[in-house]
Enzyme design. Structure first.
Site, PDB file in Angstrom:
ATOM      1  N   HIS A 167      14.020   8.612 -14.587  1.00 38.96           N
ATOM      2  CA  HIS A 167      14.849   8.339 -15.705  1.00 38.96           C
ATOM      3  C   HIS A 167      13.840   8.267 -16.783  1.00 38.96           C
ATOM      4  O   HIS A 167      12.470   8.811 -16.929  1.00 38.96           O
ATOM      5  CB  HIS A 167      15.471   6.967 -15.405  1.00 38.96           C
ATOM      6  CG  HIS A 167      16.202   6.883 -14.271  1.00 38.96           C
ATOM      7  ND1 HIS A 167      17.297   7.406 -14.136  1.00 38.96           N
ATOM      8  CD2 HIS A 167      16.021   6.131 -13.031  1.00 38.96           C
ATOM      9  CE1 HIS A 167      17.879   7.121 -12.960  1.00 38.96           C
ATOM     10  NE2 HIS A 167      16.949   6.532 -12.257  1.00 38.96           N
ATOM     11  N   GLU A 170      13.770   0.276 -15.135  1.00 31.98           N
ATOM     12  CA  GLU A 170      13.176   1.113 -13.952  1.00 31.98           C
ATOM     13  C   GLU A 170      12.349   2.236 -14.560  1.00 31.98           C
ATOM     14  O   GLU A 170      11.124   2.533 -13.888  1.00 31.98           O
ATOM     15  CB  GLU A 170      14.466   1.570 -13.203  1.00 31.98           C
ATOM     16  CG  GLU A 170      13.856   2.639 -12.082  1.00 31.98           C
ATOM     17  CD  GLU A 170      15.158   3.420 -11.473  1.00 31.98           C
ATOM     18  OE1 GLU A 170      15.130   4.172 -10.512  1.00 31.98           O
ATOM     19  OE2 GLU A 170      16.287   3.133 -11.916  1.00 31.98           O
ATOM     20  N   HIS A 211      11.521   5.948  -7.865  1.00 34.11           N
ATOM     21  CA  HIS A 211      12.491   5.397  -8.243  1.00 34.11           C
ATOM     22  C   HIS A 211      12.346   3.981  -8.027  1.00 34.11           C
ATOM     23  O   HIS A 211      11.650   3.543  -7.099  1.00 34.11           O
ATOM     24  CB  HIS A 211      13.727   6.083  -7.988  1.00 34.11           C
ATOM     25  CG  HIS A 211      14.121   7.222  -8.544  1.00 34.11           C
ATOM     26  ND1 HIS A 211      15.029   7.577  -9.461  1.00 34.11           N
ATOM     27  CD2 HIS A 211      13.861   8.424  -8.204  1.00 34.11           C
ATOM     28  CE1 HIS A 211      15.104   8.628  -9.853  1.00 34.11           C
ATOM     29  NE2 HIS A 211      14.419   9.342  -9.179  1.00 34.11           N
ATOM     30  N   GLU A 249      12.564   5.200  -3.092  1.00 35.79           N
ATOM     31  CA  GLU A 249      13.180   4.059  -3.754  1.00 35.79           C
ATOM     32  C   GLU A 249      12.055   2.893  -3.501  1.00 35.79           C
ATOM     33  O   GLU A 249      12.264   2.223  -2.538  1.00 35.79           O
ATOM     34  CB  GLU A 249      14.292   3.670  -3.645  1.00 35.79           C
ATOM     35  CG  GLU A 249      15.503   4.665  -3.894  1.00 35.79           C
ATOM     36  CD  GLU A 249      15.948   4.742  -5.164  1.00 35.79           C
ATOM     37  OE1 GLU A 249      15.626   3.822  -6.055  1.00 35.79           O
ATOM     38  OE2 GLU A 249      16.781   5.566  -5.572  1.00 35.79           O
TER      39      GLU A 249
END
Length: 342
Positions: free
Chosen positions: A133, A170, A225, A306
């Site tokens: 992101h 994030e 992530h 993650e």
């Protein structure tokens, strides 16, 4: 001379009252003249002797100083003593001799932790790190909502990502972990390529993220992530590519090496951070997916991680801690090092 001198006698016939002082003066005049000559000569000689003696002492002192340097000057760490001695060593003229060997400085913590017993085990290797992101995505919704071809479907270019309840994004988390891992991997000799370095207004899109790794011919790639699952779930998991052969996607060549990388990353991350396997995945911290463009379009071994669930209070507290993020980066670097040197 060894002869005697006749003592001075008063003449009884001399009635002049000034005769006696005159005779005395006449008698002492030769001695005074002699003293006037002898004393300056002696003084000059003494001064000359002193100059020669002082010069000799100075020469001796300087010679001693050169021949016997003090302990503090010659051996204190950091004073250049070793460098000075190396410059005059016979080996210093030979580029293959001992003087050409690297200094035995204490290794950095990241280098000392490198598997394989060497501080540059990744020399000649290229690693792609993909911080998920971008903090600017929320201001560029039109751009990130554009659909891109991922082979077996079309998906949004990118998303905004998640955040903790306290507002820690994030995108900031992933970039910080990646920067920390980048330093460790670079110290170990790797060439590290980033898909973005916090200097883009938005993105890049998921297809471009895959393309950056492909064009770099990376030996391995990891996309970092953090999850936004329900708050009741906690833990981390690693996502590996499924076999996809459609359109621009063909993961046939990377499925097996990506699985090996994924297993190493799972085990190393758990050991290094203490984070448990995700409670909401149910596959011992592993997942395989065919709907992620960053994996589908990759031509190099690649996995996603993650690192935890930002919506879970415990995970969020850990992920907000810089020391925990350093451990996460260390685990990430160690897993990649094990994969590339194993």
């Amino acid at each position: 001379m060894t002869g005697r001198t006749t003592p001075y006698r008063v003449d009884p016939d001399d009635q002049d009252p000034y005769a006696e002082p005159a005779r005395r003066a006449a008698a002492w005049r030769p001695a005074v003249k002699a003293a006037a000559v002898v004393l300056p000569v002696c003084l000059i000689g003494w001064l000359g002797w002193q100059a020669v003696a002082n010069s000799a002492r100075d020469v001796s002192s300087h010679a001693s100083a050169r021949q016997a340097p003090s302990y503090a000057e010659g051996d204190r760490v950091g004073d250049g003593g070793d460098d000075a001695r190396a410059a005059t060593s016979p080996d210093s003229a030979d580029p293959t001799g001992p003087a050409a060997a690297p200094s035995a400085a204490a290794p950095s913590p990241s280098a000392a932790a490198a598997p394989g017993g060497t501080d540059r085990p990744l020399a000649g290797r290229t690693v792609l790190l993909d911080p998920g992101h971008n903090t600017g995505n929320a201001k560029h919704t039109a751009e990130i909502n554009r659909k891109v071809d991922i082979g077996n479907s079309h998906k949004e270019c990118d998303t905004t990502g998640t955040s903790t309840d306290a507002g820690y994004p994030e995108a900031e988390f992933t970039l910080d972990v990646v920067h920390r891992a980048e330093r460790i991997l670079t110290d170990r000799g790797a060439t590290v390529v980033l898909t973005q370095n916090g200097d883009r207004a938005w993105g890049p899109c998921i297809d471009e993220r895959a393309r950056i790794g492909n064009e770099a011919k990376a030996d391995a790639a990891v996309s970092v992530h953090a999850d936004g699952a329900p708050a009741s779930g906690s833990g981390f998991h690693v996502i590996m590519p499924a076999r996809v052969a459609a359109g621009p996607a063909d993961t046939s060549a990377i499925v097996e090496p990506s699985q090996r990388l994924g297993l190493l990353l799972r085990d190393t991350f758990k050991a290094g951070t203490g984070e448990p396997f995700a409670s909401y995945i149910g596959r011992q911290g592993l997942d395989t997916r065919s709907d992620l463009g960053g994996l589908n379009l990759s031509k190099v071994p690649k996995v996603f991680i993650e690192c935890g669930n930002m919506r879970n209070a415990g995970d969020a507290q850990r992920m907000s801690d810089p020391q925990w993020r350093q451990r996460a980066a260390q685990a990430l670097a160690d897993a990649l090092t094990s994969y590339l040197t194993g």
